[in-house]
Design a protein around this motif. Structure first.
Motif, PDB file in Angstrom:
ATOM      1  N   MET A   1       0.839  -1.176   0.000  1.00 21.94           N
ATOM      2  CA  MET A   1       0.000   0.000   0.000  1.00 21.94           C
ATOM      3  C   MET A   1       0.888   1.244   0.000  1.00 21.94           C
ATOM      4  SD  MET A   1      -2.639   1.291   3.005  1.00 21.94           S
ATOM      5  CE  MET A   1      -3.863   0.076   2.682  1.00 21.94           C
ATOM      6  N   LYS A   2       0.551   2.178  -0.852  1.00 20.99           N
ATOM      7  CA  LYS A   2       1.277   3.449  -0.906  1.00 20.99           C
ATOM      8  C   LYS A   2       0.644   4.449   0.055  1.00 20.99           C
ATOM      9  CE  LYS A   2       2.643   2.842  -5.668  1.00 20.99           C
ATOM     10  NZ  LYS A   2       2.710   3.412  -6.998  1.00 20.99           N
ATOM     11  N   HIS A   3       1.393   5.482   0.367  1.00 22.24           N
ATOM     12  CA  HIS A   3       0.885   6.521   1.259  1.00 22.24           C
ATOM     13  C   HIS A   3      -0.398   7.150   0.704  1.00 22.24           C
ATOM     14  CE1 HIS A   3       4.879   6.257   3.120  1.00 22.24           C
ATOM     15  NE2 HIS A   3       4.279   6.762   4.186  1.00 22.24           N
ATOM     16  N   THR A   4      -0.448   7.357  -0.598  1.00 18.73           N
ATOM     17  CA  THR A   4      -1.639   7.977  -1.191  1.00 18.73           C
ATOM     18  C   THR A   4      -2.873   7.114  -0.982  1.00 18.73           C
ATOM     19  OG1 THR A   4      -1.039   7.058  -3.349  1.00 18.73           O
ATOM     20  CG2 THR A   4      -0.410   9.347  -2.918  1.00 18.73           C
ATOM     21  N   GLU A   5      -2.729   5.808  -1.121  1.00 19.56           N
ATOM     22  CA  GLU A   5      -3.861   4.911  -0.889  1.00 19.56           C
ATOM     23  C   GLU A   5      -4.264   4.930   0.582  1.00 19.56           C
ATOM     24  OE1 GLU A   5      -5.272   0.248  -1.249  1.00 19.56           O
ATOM     25  OE2 GLU A   5      -3.296   0.805  -2.015  1.00 19.56           O
ATOM     26  N   PRO A  46       2.762   1.928   5.471  1.00 22.52           N
ATOM     27  CA  PRO A  46       1.355   2.333   5.490  1.00 22.52           C
ATOM     28  C   PRO A  46       0.376   1.175   5.677  1.00 22.52           C
ATOM     29  CG  PRO A  46       2.513   3.454   3.731  1.00 22.52           C
ATOM     30  CD  PRO A  46       3.457   2.449   4.311  1.00 22.52           C
ATOM     31  N   LYS A  47       0.683   0.019   5.130  1.00 20.98           N
ATOM     32  CA  LYS A  47      -0.211  -1.135   5.280  1.00 20.98           C
ATOM     33  C   LYS A  47      -0.332  -1.541   6.751  1.00 20.98           C
ATOM     34  CE  LYS A  47      -1.236  -5.637   3.345  1.00 20.98           C
ATOM     35  NZ  LYS A  47      -0.919  -6.585   2.281  1.00 20.98           N
ATOM     36  N   GLU A  48       0.773  -1.503   7.466  1.00 15.11           N
ATOM     37  CA  GLU A  48       0.758  -1.825   8.893  1.00 15.11           C
ATOM     38  C   GLU A  48      -0.010  -0.769   9.690  1.00 15.11           C
ATOM     39  OE1 GLU A  48       3.988  -2.368  12.500  1.00 15.11           O
ATOM     40  OE2 GLU A  48       4.608  -2.889  10.460  1.00 15.11           O
ATOM     41  N   VAL A  49       0.171   0.483   9.318  1.00 13.14           N
ATOM     42  CA  VAL A  49      -0.553   1.571   9.975  1.00 13.14           C
ATOM     43  C   VAL A  49      -2.045   1.425   9.692  1.00 13.14           C
ATOM     44  CG1 VAL A  49      -0.851   4.071  10.128  1.00 13.14           C
ATOM     45  CG2 VAL A  49       1.443   3.109   9.888  1.00 13.14           C
ATOM     46  N   TRP A  50      -2.390   1.086   8.448  1.00 11.10           N
ATOM     47  CA  TRP A  50      -3.797   0.911   8.108  1.00 11.10           C
ATOM     48  C   TRP A  50      -4.431  -0.202   8.942  1.00 11.10           C
ATOM     49  CZ3 TRP A  50      -7.725   3.432   6.732  1.00 11.10           C
ATOM     50  CH2 TRP A  50      -8.909   2.778   6.445  1.00 11.10           C
ATOM     51  N   PRO A  60     -15.536  -2.289   8.864  1.00  7.85           N
ATOM     52  CA  PRO A  60     -15.982  -3.582   8.351  1.00  7.85           C
ATOM     53  C   PRO A  60     -14.838  -4.341   7.667  1.00  7.85           C
ATOM     54  CG  PRO A  60     -17.185  -1.771   7.280  1.00  7.85           C
ATOM     55  CD  PRO A  60     -16.214  -1.168   8.225  1.00  7.85           C
ATOM     56  N   ALA A  61     -14.971  -5.645   7.623  1.00  7.88           N
ATOM     57  CA  ALA A  61     -13.924  -6.502   7.037  1.00  7.88           C
ATOM     58  C   ALA A  61     -13.607  -6.111   5.600  1.00  7.88           C
ATOM     59  CB  ALA A  61     -14.350  -7.964   7.127  1.00  7.88           C
ATOM     60  N   ARG A  62     -14.593  -5.642   4.873  1.00  9.17           N
ATOM     61  CA  ARG A  62     -14.362  -5.280   3.462  1.00  9.17           C
ATOM     62  C   ARG A  62     -13.390  -4.101   3.310  1.00  9.17           C
ATOM     63  NH1 ARG A  62     -19.284  -3.037   4.671  1.00  9.17           N
ATOM     64  NH2 ARG A  62     -19.498  -0.827   4.178  1.00  9.17           N
ATOM     65  N   GLU A  63     -13.193  -3.346   4.385  1.00 11.82           N
ATOM     66  CA  GLU A  63     -12.285  -2.197   4.374  1.00 11.82           C
ATOM     67  C   GLU A  63     -10.842  -2.579   4.712  1.00 11.82           C
ATOM     68  OE1 GLU A  63     -13.192   0.855   3.475  1.00 11.82           O
ATOM     69  OE2 GLU A  63     -15.266   0.210   3.200  1.00 11.82           O
ATOM     70  N   ARG A  64     -10.637  -3.814   5.077  1.00 14.07           N
ATOM     71  CA  ARG A  64      -9.318  -4.248   5.497  1.00 14.07           C
ATOM     72  C   ARG A  64      -8.400  -4.247   4.322  1.00 14.07           C
ATOM     73  NH1 ARG A  64      -7.347  -9.421   8.853  1.00 14.07           N
ATOM     74  NH2 ARG A  64      -5.973  -8.220  10.147  1.00 14.07           N
TER      75      ARG A  64
END
Length: 64
Positions: A1-5, A46-50, A60-64
């Motif tokens: 995941m990029k910062h923008t995403e 960013p993926k870990e932060v997300w 919701p799980a769909r946002e993971r």
């Protein structure tokens, strides 16, 4: 995941006006007691932060 995403997802979850403010003030235990801004500045991917944000906001799980 990029910062923008990451920022796009956070804005979708919290709204564009609140996302940046929340990221600078809300401390997450899953990030070692840091805010989103502090974690990203320290080089946490960013993926870990997300994942921490997703858990804290109970999205919701769909946002993971």
């Amino acid at each position: 995941m990029k910062h923008t995403e990451f920022w796009s997802r956070l804005e979708d979850a919290l709204g564009p006006a609140y996302a940046r403010s929340w990221a600078s003030m809300y401390v997450l235990a899953d990030l070692g007691g840091r805010t989103v801004d502090e974690a990203l500045a320290a080089g946490v991917p960013p993926k870990e932060v997300w994942r921490a944000v997703w858990s804290a906001l109970e999205l919701p799980a769909r946002e993971r």
